[in-house]
Design a protein around this motif. Structure first.
Motif, PDB file in Angstrom:
ATOM      1  N   GLN A 163      72.009  27.089  41.683  1.00  9.22           N
ATOM      2  CA  GLN A 163      71.446  26.813  40.362  1.00  9.22           C
ATOM      3  C   GLN A 163      70.068  27.474  40.290  1.00  9.22           C
ATOM      4  N   GLY A 165      68.313  28.271  37.159  1.00  8.17           N
ATOM      5  CA  GLY A 165      67.574  27.636  36.074  1.00  8.17           C
ATOM      6  C   GLY A 165      68.582  26.891  35.230  1.00  8.17           C
ATOM      7  N   ARG A 166      68.145  26.437  34.082  1.00 13.34           N
ATOM      8  CA  ARG A 166      69.051  25.720  33.187  1.00 13.34           C
ATOM      9  C   ARG A 166      70.225  26.598  32.785  1.00 13.34           C
ATOM     10  N   GLN A 167      71.395  26.290  33.307  1.00 13.91           N
ATOM     11  CA  GLN A 167      72.638  27.003  33.002  1.00 13.91           C
ATOM     12  C   GLN A 167      72.607  28.480  33.393  1.00 13.91           C
ATOM     13  N   LEU A 196      69.034  33.275  28.750  1.00 18.56           N
ATOM     14  CA  LEU A 196      69.384  32.100  27.945  1.00 18.56           C
ATOM     15  C   LEU A 196      69.161  32.348  26.460  1.00 18.56           C
ATOM     16  N   GLY A 202      74.437  29.697  28.666  1.00 20.26           N
ATOM     17  CA  GLY A 202      74.212  30.056  30.058  1.00 20.26           C
ATOM     18  C   GLY A 202      75.217  31.061  30.582  1.00 20.26           C
ATOM     19  N   THR A 268      61.478  29.778  36.103  1.00 18.65           N
ATOM     20  CA  THR A 268      62.727  29.399  35.465  1.00 18.65           C
ATOM     21  C   THR A 268      62.509  28.327  34.420  1.00 18.65           C
ATOM     22  N   THR A 269      63.532  28.155  33.592  1.00 23.17           N
ATOM     23  CA  THR A 269      63.498  27.110  32.576  1.00 23.17           C
ATOM     24  C   THR A 269      64.069  25.844  33.183  1.00 23.17           C
ATOM     25  N   PRO A 270      63.354  24.722  33.127  1.00 23.16           N
ATOM     26  CA  PRO A 270      63.847  23.477  33.751  1.00 23.16           C
ATOM     27  C   PRO A 270      65.207  23.091  33.180  1.00 23.16           C
TER      28      PRO A 270
END
Length: 270
Positions: A163, A165-167, A196, A202, A268-270
């Motif tokens: 994983q 980042g978010r998706q 994203l 994602g 990254t984006t949480p």
């Protein structure tokens, strides 16, 4: 082919699709448009958008052609166009700019959607793989690596993934050294936000092959190869990931653009 609209907002009206926006642009008075500083018949400022550039003479009605005017953001006598926040100049500049900018933006969104559709099928199947060959020449011989990868939708993986980042996920190649996986993840993390924005649902990047000559390799090259593959595949902007040869030190220095340090949460984006 008609284009589906996104869900309606609070007002209950669906937002116009790209084709409708493009049609509206085509039906409007051709550009370019310009901001005009004029005077009404009482010599009071009149701000307008026109098909003719401003002359700088501040013409007073009737010394300008009303047939050249597209819109007005300030009409003081009688005072029937006068926004409460007094942003007459800003609004006129926005209207004039939009005549050229909106058609360009629609074309760019369509281009990016076509790239995305080609890169990640909507049914979640993995795309055909493509290869990016990273090369950097130096007095030491340089650095080189070949990265082959494809994409799929999150949730369709059939095994292990990282994983990022978010998706945004990474499936490293089988048997990869942990250092290579470490830097592949960094190269993907640098573009997670941009990916994203192209695909809000994602995506998962599956690296099927990562090869390099041992004599011309540093583990950080994995990040540069991933960066190059993503930019090639999706047309993403340059994030400033670089390597340079330092003659004084006799070695390589790596640069990571304006991002925070590698592997920090800021990438990254949480």
């Amino acid at each position: 082919m008609s284009e589906e609209h996104p869900p309606a907002g609070e007002g209950g009206e669906p937002e116009p699709g790209l084709d409708e926006i493009e049609e509206m642009c085509a039906m409007a008075t051709p550009g370019p448009w310009f901001v005009r500083d004029l005077d009404d018949s009482y010599a009071m400022n009149l701000r307008a958008v026109s098909t003719v550039a401003d002359t700088g003479r501040h013409e007073r009605w009737p010394d300008f052609d009303h047939g050249e005017l597209i819109a007005a953001t300030l009409v003081q006598e009688p005072r029937y166009v006068d926004c409460a926040d007094e942003r007459w100049d800003e609004n006129a500049a926005f209207i004039a700019m939009a005549r050229e900018a909106v058609p360009r933006l629609v074309k760019e969104v369509k281009r990016l959607r076509q790239l995305l559709a080609a890169a990640v099928p909507g049914d979640g199947r993995a795309t055909e793989t493509s290869t990016f060959a990273y090369r950097f020449r130096s007095p030491l011989g340089g650095l080189a690596a070949d990265l082959t990868a494809g994409c799929m939708s999150p949730g369709t993986e059939d095994g292990f993934f990282l994983q990022i980042g978010r998706q945004v996920r990474l499936i490293p190649p089988a048997g990869a050294h942990w250092r290579d996986v470490h830097w592949l993840a960094h190269g993907l993390a640098a573009h997670a936000a941009a990916l994203l924005s192209l695909r809000p649902g994602g995506l998962t990047v599956r690296v099927t092959s990562f090869t390099y000559p041992l004599a011309r390799y540093r583990p950080e090259v994995a990040a540069l190869a991933m960066d190059g593959w993503l930019r090639q595949q999706f047309g993403l902007p340059d994030r400033g990931l670089r390597v340079a040869f330092d003659a004084g030190e006799g070695g390589y220095t790596f640069q990571w653009g304006h991002d925070t340090a590698p592997f920090s949460d800021g990438l990254t984006t949480p």
